[in-house]
Enzyme design. Structure first.
Site, PDB file in Angstrom:
ATOM      1  CG  HIS A  44      -0.490   0.396   2.497  1.00  0.00           C
ATOM      2  ND1 HIS A  44      -0.090  -0.610   3.463  1.00  0.00           N
ATOM      3  CD2 HIS A  44      -0.095   1.349   3.021  1.00  0.00           C
ATOM      4  CE1 HIS A  44       0.455  -0.046   4.372  1.00  0.00           C
ATOM      5  NE2 HIS A  44       0.113   1.224   4.279  1.00  0.00           N
ATOM      6  CG  ASP A  74      -0.082  -3.905   2.770  1.00  0.00           C
ATOM      7  OD1 ASP A  74      -0.048  -3.486   1.573  1.00  0.00           O
ATOM      8  OD2 ASP A  74       0.173  -3.302   3.860  1.00  0.00           O
ATOM      9  CB  SER A 109       3.021   1.771   6.129  1.00  0.00           C
ATOM     10  OG  SER A 109       2.077   1.881   6.738  1.00  0.00           O
TER      11      SER A 109
END
Length: 337
Positions: free
Chosen positions: A62, A92, A177
């Site tokens: 993402h 992911d 992230s």
């Protein structure tokens, strides 16, 4: 920190957005404004870490999804453009590649996420809010979490439930992230992926053993082919057990079967009835899975984890189910998601 931080990179992505025919309305007294194609660019930041001396970097899907340009900045300030070599929305994970001198690359050491314990120290290194080289600490607060589709979609755009996640109270904020979650020896045990904005102090990381399984395939082929059964379901609850008069206490009930899926072709049945219990509507009547290839199924996640870890596309599995009060075996040939 001195050993691991040089492996952690800041990732900056630029996404091009083109809107046809966008223009401001005519304003009396001002000349007409040009109408046509307006160019817009969105920017985002994330983290990643070097995994080998060939210049491969692991991050979240993402972080780089739909990126037109990806830039990587190393701990010493070196900035280069990166190539996206593989992506996997369903875990992911994504892999980038950079071309830099060998002395800039400082690969991490990968640990083993199967031996983690709740309560052990967890350390996150990344770039929250673009602040490079930030370290936060906490503990592993839970293991084996699943990020449900609704919440996962809101945070990372996942299409399927992601199982086996590590839950931590180490501070994970936007920009973290894709960065590593470490144990107290500095070994990577997970990839930080999301935080729950509705509950401060809860973050999630993809276990490093998933990275070990998925990343080599992404490097080789650019994508990861998942075996697919084609059902949705939930854990057996006491209310469902009582409503269906089941003799088992644990298992997974099938709620829906995707049309023309491997499960549908094998004849698996989803829930067809509902009952009301203390103001709640429960779906009942579907097949109850109690084992897969002889391995006990205690909860629905056990089915997901077994398929992800131990099967491949085209493989035949055997489900032990309870249907209409009777135990039976169903063979299913897995497809590809």
């Amino acid at each position: 920190y001195k050993r691991v931080n040089p492996a952690v990179v800041n990732i900056r992505v630029i996404k091009h957005v083109s809107t046809e025919g966008l223009g401001l309305p005519d304003i009396p007294g001002l000349p007409d404004l040009p109408k046509g194609t307006e160019e817009f660019y969105q920017q985002g930041v994330g983290s990643g870490f070097v995994v080998n001396m060939e210049g491969y970097i692991v991050t979240n899907n993402h972080v780089v999804e739909d990126a037109d340009e990806t830039q990587v900045t190393f701990y010493d300030g070196t900035s280069v453009r990166a190539e996206i070599v593989g992506t996997d929305p369903d875990s992911d994970l994504a892999v980038l590649k950079v071309d830099v001198p060998a002395d800039v690359l400082h690969p991490v050491e990968l640990g083993d996420s199967d031996n983690l314990q709740v309560g052990q120290r967890a350390i996150a290194v990344g770039n929250p809010f673009g602040l490079r080289g930030t370290l936060t600490t906490g503990i592993i607060s839970a293991l084996g979490r699943s990020l449900p589709l609704g919440r996962a979609s809101a945070v990372i755009g996942a299409r399927f439930t992601i199982p086996e996640l590590i839950q931590t109270d180490a501070a994970i904020n936007p920009g973290n992230s894709g960065g590593p979650l470490l144990d107290s020896q500095g070994r990577v045990i997970g990839v930080n992926m999301a935080y729950d904005a509705s509950a401060a102090g809860i973050g999630f990381a993809i276990p490093v053993n998933t990275v070990k399984r998925v990343v080599p395939i992404l490097i080789q082929y650019g994508y990861y082919a998942y075996p697919w059964l084609g059902i949705s379901g939930t854990d057996l609850s006491l209310d469902i057990i009582e409503a269906m008069e089941l003799s088992v206490k644990r298992g997974a009930i099938v709620l829906d079967v995707t049309p023309d899926s491997p499960a549908a072709r094998a004849g698996l049945r989803g829930s067809t009835e509902t009952v009301k219990k203390k103001g709640r509507v429960l779906r009942v009547g579907g097949d109850v899975i109690i084992a897969i290839d002889g391995h006990r199924v205690e909860q629905f996640e056990d089915v997901l984890v077994y398929i992800l870890r131990h099967t491949e596309v085209g493989q035949e599995i055997q489900l032990t189910i309870i249907r209409d009060g009777h135990e039976q075996l169903v063979k299913v040939k897995l497809g590809e998601r």
